[in-house]
Design a protein around this motif. Sequence first.
Motif, PDB file in Angstrom:
ATOM      1  N   ILE A  59     -14.126  16.980  41.353  1.00 24.79           N
ATOM      2  CA  ILE A  59     -13.496  16.408  42.280  1.00 24.79           C
ATOM      3  C   ILE A  59     -14.412  15.107  42.467  1.00 24.79           C
ATOM      4  N   VAL A  60     -14.192  13.499  42.068  1.00 25.10           N
ATOM      5  CA  VAL A  60     -14.958  12.922  41.901  1.00 25.10           C
ATOM      6  C   VAL A  60     -14.768  12.549  44.088  1.00 25.10           C
ATOM      7  N   SER A  61     -15.997  11.691  44.059  1.00 25.14           N
ATOM      8  CA  SER A  61     -15.930  10.895  44.482  1.00 25.14           C
ATOM      9  C   SER A  61     -17.383   9.564  45.783  1.00 25.14           C
ATOM     10  N   PHE A  62     -16.367   8.726  46.229  1.00 23.62           N
ATOM     11  CA  PHE A  62     -17.581   7.376  46.559  1.00 23.62           C
ATOM     12  C   PHE A  62     -18.254   7.929  47.165  1.00 23.62           C
ATOM     13  N   PRO A  63     -19.399   7.419  47.977  1.00 31.15           N
ATOM     14  CA  PRO A  63     -20.057   7.977  49.131  1.00 31.15           C
ATOM     15  C   PRO A  63     -19.281   7.964  50.377  1.00 31.15           C
ATOM     16  N   SER A  64     -19.034   9.455  51.176  1.00 30.94           N
ATOM     17  CA  SER A  64     -18.445   9.947  51.934  1.00 30.94           C
ATOM     18  C   SER A  64     -18.483  10.473  52.179  1.00 30.94           C
ATOM     19  N   THR A  65     -18.201  11.287  53.272  1.00 33.30           N
ATOM     20  CA  THR A  65     -18.067  12.911  53.969  1.00 33.30           C
ATOM     21  C   THR A  65     -17.946  13.534  52.598  1.00 33.30           C
ATOM     22  N   VAL A  66     -16.827  13.706  52.392  1.00 32.51           N
ATOM     23  CA  VAL A  66     -16.360  14.481  51.922  1.00 32.51           C
ATOM     24  C   VAL A  66     -17.176  15.300  50.632  1.00 32.51           C
ATOM     25  N   VAL A  67     -17.977  14.067  50.434  1.00 34.08           N
ATOM     26  CA  VAL A  67     -19.605  14.912  49.728  1.00 34.08           C
ATOM     27  C   VAL A  67     -20.459  16.041  49.752  1.00 34.08           C
ATOM     28  N   HIS A  68     -20.247  15.941  50.902  1.00 35.44           N
ATOM     29  CA  HIS A  68     -21.065  16.796  51.514  1.00 35.44           C
ATOM     30  C   HIS A  68     -20.236  17.642  52.556  1.00 35.44           C
ATOM     31  N   THR A  69     -18.835  17.750  52.653  1.00 32.92           N
ATOM     32  CA  THR A  69     -17.271  18.579  53.147  1.00 32.92           C
ATOM     33  C   THR A  69     -17.600  20.030  52.327  1.00 32.92           C
ATOM     34  N   LEU A  70     -16.778  18.689  50.798  1.00 34.59           N
ATOM     35  CA  LEU A  70     -16.616  19.346  49.861  1.00 34.59           C
ATOM     36  C   LEU A  70     -16.735  21.076  49.483  1.00 34.59           C
ATOM     37  N   PRO A  71     -17.990  20.477  49.333  1.00 32.81           N
ATOM     38  CA  PRO A  71     -18.863  21.723  48.709  1.00 32.81           C
ATOM     39  C   PRO A  71     -19.410  22.848  49.876  1.00 32.81           C
ATOM     40  N   LEU A  72     -18.967  22.546  50.992  1.00 36.92           N
ATOM     41  CA  LEU A  72     -19.140  23.646  52.322  1.00 36.92           C
ATOM     42  C   LEU A  72     -17.509  24.390  52.094  1.00 36.92           C
ATOM     43  N   ALA A  73     -16.434  23.743  51.517  1.00 40.53           N
ATOM     44  CA  ALA A  73     -15.040  24.372  51.984  1.00 40.53           C
ATOM     45  C   ALA A  73     -14.583  24.581  51.279  1.00 40.53           C
ATOM     46  N   LEU A  74     -15.078  25.069  49.552  1.00 39.06           N
ATOM     47  CA  LEU A  74     -15.108  24.776  48.353  1.00 39.06           C
ATOM     48  C   LEU A  74     -15.946  26.054  47.855  1.00 39.06           C
ATOM     49  N   SER A 128     -26.349   4.454  50.095  1.00 34.95           N
ATOM     50  CA  SER A 128     -27.179   4.923  48.666  1.00 34.95           C
ATOM     51  C   SER A 128     -27.643   6.407  50.095  1.00 34.95           C
ATOM     52  N   GLY A 129     -27.941   5.353  51.847  1.00 35.34           N
ATOM     53  CA  GLY A 129     -28.798   7.154  51.565  1.00 35.34           C
ATOM     54  C   GLY A 129     -27.653   8.201  51.709  1.00 35.34           C
ATOM     55  N   VAL A 130     -26.202   7.789  51.673  1.00 33.43           N
ATOM     56  CA  VAL A 130     -25.157   8.588  51.756  1.00 33.43           C
ATOM     57  C   VAL A 130     -25.011   9.326  50.834  1.00 33.43           C
ATOM     58  N   THR A 131     -24.796   8.825  49.178  1.00 37.65           N
ATOM     59  CA  THR A 131     -25.165   9.625  48.297  1.00 37.65           C
ATOM     60  C   THR A 131     -26.565  10.231  47.803  1.00 37.65           C
ATOM     61  N   GLY A 132     -27.823   9.858  48.614  1.00 42.26           N
ATOM     62  CA  GLY A 132     -29.138  10.427  48.072  1.00 42.26           C
ATOM     63  C   GLY A 132     -29.349  11.173  49.032  1.00 42.26           C
ATOM     64  N   THR A 133     -28.429  11.861  49.949  1.00 46.03           N
ATOM     65  CA  THR A 133     -28.726  13.202  51.088  1.00 46.03           C
ATOM     66  C   THR A 133     -27.052  13.946  50.820  1.00 46.03           C
ATOM     67  N   ALA A 134     -26.667  13.427  49.246  1.00 44.34           N
ATOM     68  CA  ALA A 134     -25.134  14.416  49.042  1.00 44.34           C
ATOM     69  C   ALA A 134     -25.311  16.143  48.984  1.00 44.34           C
ATOM     70  N   ALA A 135     -24.834  17.014  48.670  1.00 43.14           N
ATOM     71  CA  ALA A 135     -25.538  18.511  49.135  1.00 43.14           C
ATOM     72  C   ALA A 135     -26.323  18.903  47.378  1.00 43.14           C
ATOM     73  N   HIS A 136     -27.095  19.419  47.545  1.00 40.05           N
ATOM     74  CA  HIS A 136     -27.540  20.153  46.006  1.00 40.05           C
ATOM     75  C   HIS A 136     -26.442  20.162  44.580  1.00 40.05           C
ATOM     76  N   GLU A 137     -25.028  20.883  45.059  1.00 38.02           N
ATOM     77  CA  GLU A 137     -24.436  21.627  44.104  1.00 38.02           C
ATOM     78  C   GLU A 137     -23.746  20.181  43.831  1.00 38.02           C
ATOM     79  N   VAL A 138     -23.633  18.916  44.766  1.00 39.83           N
ATOM     80  CA  VAL A 138     -22.596  17.534  44.516  1.00 39.83           C
ATOM     81  C   VAL A 138     -23.603  17.065  43.112  1.00 39.83           C
ATOM     82  N   ASP A 139     -23.096  16.601  41.827  1.00 44.61           N
ATOM     83  CA  ASP A 139     -23.910  15.684  41.009  1.00 44.61           C
ATOM     84  C   ASP A 139     -23.577  14.046  41.108  1.00 44.61           C
ATOM     85  N   ARG A 140     -24.325  13.538  40.772  1.00 38.30           N
ATOM     86  CA  ARG A 140     -24.253  11.750  40.907  1.00 38.30           C
ATOM     87  C   ARG A 140     -24.154  11.539  39.773  1.00 38.30           C
ATOM     88  N   LEU A 141     -23.117  10.377  40.490  1.00 38.72           N
ATOM     89  CA  LEU A 141     -22.592   9.014  39.250  1.00 38.72           C
ATOM     90  C   LEU A 141     -23.235   7.771  39.045  1.00 38.72           C
TER      91      LEU A 141
END
Length: 400
Positions: A328-343, A373-386
């Motif tokens: 799942i590829v997203s732009f900076p938003s809440t889902v880069v924090h919530t989806l790793p938890l939900a999934l 940039s802060g949203v991207t930088g603080t994303a969960a460790h399980e999230v890949d950065r593009l």
Amino acid sequence: MTGQLAFVESPVQLLNVLEWAHTRAHARGPGPAPVPGTGAPAAGAPAGTAPGAPPPVTPSGTTPATAPDAARVTSPLTVVVLSPTDPMSRGQLRRMAQLARDEGLTVHWQEARDGGGALLRTLRRLAGPLRSAERVIIGDPFSRYVQLLLTLFGPRHLTVVDDGTATMEFAAQLGRGERLVRWHRKGSLGPRELVLAPVTTLARRRLAPARGRTVEIFTSLPVEAPAGVEVTGNAYAWTRARFGPPLLTGGADLVGTSLVETGVVDADHYARVVGELADAHGATRYFAHRREGAEKLHRIAVDTGLQVVRPELPLELVARRGPVGRTIVSFPSTVVHTLPLALAGTGVRVAVCEVAPEWLRATASPRAQGFLSGVTGTAAHEVDRLTARPARPADRLEFG
């Protein structure tokens, strides 16, 4: 006191009220909710259940009536839906309201924006319950409607649940003692803001802890707790207990954003990058944000060949119920924090694409780039950065 009263204006707010109620009802102690991957079962899961493992579901995606009572929300809570006007939000809220009723919550639908007189009718109806509520839960402290309601009462306990990445900005502004301004808006006060300034000032005081009032932020996002504010982690335990695990498809899914609609990102840059992401990751579907316009979505479908999907529920529930792509590829938003938890535990990989400075519109708030940039930088460790390269035909987005 009449107990607990929640005000919601979006489907995500209502989802997170359900998560909050579930966490409160099944808390075993003063500590935060169990976090996926720590070895602790999800809150509400039967004893011996592996982390993230849900009860069985019916083909419709709902939990059967025989599901353990421990998976249900049992907190006495009344939810007031301050209905928005856009059809997509209303549709998702109707379905979320039914899920909340299925969990035993009382839900009142209030047409709070239905033309002239709606505001006064809403205030008359809610003034009594507000004054007698022991705890009030809100999803958007920046909402002018909620701020106006907050001027009518002083709750003993106040909880703010997530409604997007604005929660991070709210916590930061509260900690710095600043007036509440959404991150994507310019800092100058317009005529409307000047008229409402006294309401905003009083509401901000009501949103801060004080003698006789506690304030809690219930969030899945990385926030710095202002002095005196309790932060409770949202591990999406209710979502994981109720739905899934999802069937995984072989490709990727893209998650849309309203950054164009809020005036932050240039529409042409956005359309170009969506096409590049689809090519690079073999994406087949584009999950539209509920605020994305029809013309923009038509352009994406025609230019990229992606299947544009208007989700009927918040993306965390849609992804958990499946089917969903392995990436799942997203732009900076809440889902880069919530989806790793939900999934958690499903094998789905989440990636976030940073927003390059050249994508921003000239009219974007000066704070926009730093915030995103802060949203991207603080994303969960399980999230890949593009990482996005400059716009040239041969360029592609690559993992950084």
